[in-house]
Motif scaffolding. Sequence first.
Motif, short mmCIF file in Angstrom:
data_model
loop_
_atom_site.label_atom_id
_atom_site.label_comp_id
_atom_site.label_asym_id
_atom_site.label_seq_id
_atom_site.Cartn_x
_atom_site.Cartn_y
_atom_site.Cartn_z
N HIS A 1 9.81 -17.10 32.13
CA HIS A 1 11.14 -16.81 31.59
C HIS A 1 11.48 -17.78 30.47
O HIS A 1 11.25 -18.98 30.57
CB HIS A 1 12.19 -16.89 32.70
N VAL A 2 12.06 -17.25 29.40
CA VAL A 2 12.30 -18.04 28.19
C VAL A 2 13.22 -19.24 28.44
O VAL A 2 13.12 -20.26 27.77
CB VAL A 2 12.85 -17.13 27.07
N GLY B 1 2.20 -3.46 29.53
CA GLY B 1 3.11 -4.04 28.52
C GLY B 1 2.38 -4.70 27.36
O GLY B 1 2.93 -4.82 26.26
N GLY B 2 1.15 -5.18 27.59
CA GLY B 2 0.38 -5.84 26.53
C GLY B 2 1.00 -7.17 26.13
O GLY B 2 1.41 -7.96 26.97
N VAL B 3 1.08 -7.42 24.83
CA VAL B 3 1.64 -8.68 24.32
C VAL B 3 3.16 -8.53 24.27
O VAL B 3 3.69 -7.79 23.45
CB VAL B 3 1.08 -9.03 22.93
N GLU B 4 3.86 -9.25 25.17
CA GLU B 4 5.32 -9.16 25.24
C GLU B 4 5.92 -10.41 24.58
O GLU B 4 5.21 -11.38 24.30
CB GLU B 4 5.73 -9.01 26.71
N PHE C 1 -2.01 -11.13 30.59
CA PHE C 1 -1.26 -10.05 29.93
C PHE C 1 -1.19 -8.87 30.88
O PHE C 1 -2.14 -8.61 31.63
CB PHE C 1 -1.96 -9.61 28.64
N CYS C 2 -0.07 -8.15 30.84
CA CYS C 2 0.07 -6.94 31.63
C CYS C 2 -0.66 -5.81 30.88
O CYS C 2 -0.43 -5.61 29.69
CB CYS C 2 1.54 -6.60 31.82
N ALA C 3 -1.51 -5.07 31.60
CA ALA C 3 -2.30 -4.00 30.96
C ALA C 3 -1.41 -2.88 30.42
O ALA C 3 -1.82 -2.13 29.55
CB ALA C 3 -3.31 -3.43 31.96
N HIS D 1 4.06 -13.88 29.79
CA HIS D 1 5.42 -13.34 29.80
C HIS D 1 5.84 -13.16 31.26
O HIS D 1 5.01 -13.01 32.14
CB HIS D 1 5.40 -11.97 29.08
N ILE D 2 7.15 -13.17 31.51
CA ILE D 2 7.65 -12.97 32.87
C ILE D 2 7.14 -11.62 33.42
O ILE D 2 7.10 -10.63 32.69
CB ILE D 2 9.21 -13.04 32.89
N ASP D 3 6.68 -11.64 34.65
CA ASP D 3 6.25 -10.42 35.34
C ASP D 3 4.89 -9.88 34.90
O ASP D 3 4.57 -8.74 35.18
CB ASP D 3 7.32 -9.31 35.18
#
Length: 692
Positions: free
Chosen positions: A85-86, A110-113, A106-108, A18-20
């Motif tokens: 980005h989509v 945000g998780g699964v975005e 994966f962002c720790a 995911h972005i970011d």
Amino acid sequence: MATQVDLTGVRNIGIMAHIDAGKTTTTERIIYYTGRSHKIGEVHEGTAVMDWMEQEQERGITITSAATTCNWKDTKINIIDTPGHVDFTVEVERSLRVLDGAIAVFCAVGGVEPQSETVWRQANKYKIPRIAFINKMDRVGANFNRCLTMIEERLGANPVAIQIPVGAEADFIGVIDLVKEKMLVFTEHTLGQEVIESDIPAEHIDKFTAARMALLEKLADFDEGVMEKYLSDTSVSATEIYEALRNATLELNIVPVLCGSAFKNKGVQPLLDAVISYLPSPLDVQAIDGEDKDGNVVTRKTDPAENFAGLVFKLMSDSFVENLAFVRVYSGTLSVGDKVFNPAKKKQEKISKILRMHANKREEVREVVAGDICAIVGLKFTTTGDTLCSKGDYIMLESMDFPDPVIGVAIEPSTKAEEKKLEESLKKIALEDPSFTITTDGDTGQTIISGMGELHLEIIVHRLLNEFKVGAKVGKPQVAYKETITSSNKAEGKFDQLTGAKGMYGHVIIDVQPLKQGEGVIFESKVDEQQIPAAFIGAIERGIKDSLDSGPLIGYPLTDIKVRLTGGSFHEDESTDMAFGVASSMAIRRATAEASPALLEPVMDLQVVTPEEYIGDVISDVNAKRGKIVGVEADGDLQNVKAHVPLAEMFGYSTSLRSATQGRASFTMQFLQYDIVPAAKAEAIIKKIRGI
């Protein structure tokens, strides 16, 4: 003579997320630790090597897939850093098509975005083995176990932790390796280059023992040797675990999960070790299938001695050379000076230069072999998705599907002198990007450029003005509507005309009926040779399909329609392809105009993450935009709102969402499907477009 090369020491991987979530930062650390770069590049400072486009540096996002090659412990790793980005999902799709394995970041926190789910589904489609890296463990709110649960529940995957974090948030110092049974700490004063390996401290033993048992329990499901030892309480060696993990990963049964903080230089070297240990080499990947000129299946093995076969997965305009074609070599050897054949274009191409890419830098090589990724200079006819094969050979590999654009803007040169320059620059961009199209409005003569979203078009316009130095004026974004029919109808078309001494005659009877959403256009012939000879059927189909490019309401393409040729007649001497083409065009226009035509609009899948106090404002705003709420999920103290909303209502949504939530909500949006516009709204749109 084919080059002798050990393909077990090659990895072709992508980094997706995911972005970011920190994809580009992770890639920057990889190229630093492998010695490819002598300075760590930072996304937020605009110095990331892989984000080399000016727009990427300005916005701090990845727009184009950048490729690089580096070496780690005698293994050559070809890496593609893909966008998150989509609007640039096509870049991810075409990269995954040619890769053997992937790191999902994966962002720790945000998780699964939402975009993680999209790229995960794309990787499922191409059956790509993955390892997961839970990044940003140093951030406030980081939660390793929550991420594991989300990967399992939202992605339907089987995540297996092969590391556990030591500390969290500001106290995150390193990881415990469950396979080696060691603690790894990354020293800050050496920018993480020095990894201190030690025995597991007593206070972490219980946590380690529970996590290692969970790892063995999951592996026992896929490896009989591990199962026997696990059930008999015998110790399992690190080598046995590595082997079981590798096999289960390659079979897509599990996803090994690691963690770290790329920005704080922690956890990247074990990630590189995991790439070598668990992701496939070109030899682990199934042989590639293609078709010969008769449509029979032909197979090419990953072997430098085989006939050459490669897939062009990306074109890129370049200021130094005319254009670069990125190629995945599936079999054989490709050398500078070789002549290759492009079966799709039925043309021969000459290989004038072969480059190994490092973002926008490059090094020349004399040849590449099966399992490699490279860039070729000098291809004149080849476009994205084309196969290249040895001269005198014929194999067509499966091409790539690209989605239709959903948004367009009118563009015109600022002066007459800029006209040709604009046309040439647009053609170059369209060649690079299959999700970008250029059309001319039949009524106004305006040039319309279309893409996957507002950001996509914004960046293309920025490139035109700054990279290609074209003076251009751009209109407001326009939705790419389509048309369909909602009832069945019959019609006939007869073209009977004298032209000079010879007449022209064509006569067809057709019926049309609506199809389900997304089924496209289907043509079938139900006539026999006595009514219309088979030689004219192709011309009739072409005439019908060409006419479907412009529907009866306001000239948008017609879709989800089945056309059957049910009758007609011909004259022995006077019937021609052209006459039947005109007759079928007349028939389809009559049939669709009286089959209750309807307007279709693109509907977007919207996900809004908002603090709880703004949930009411967000939902009422979505309802006001003709949106349909399909779910609201609590995610800690945040709410995740899922909705389906027409694209026409979503222009400028980021501004209105920011003001409604004091800038605390975020959203992602991607194309879902085309849907019928309500009658009153459709009437207003039609009047507006016709200028009534």
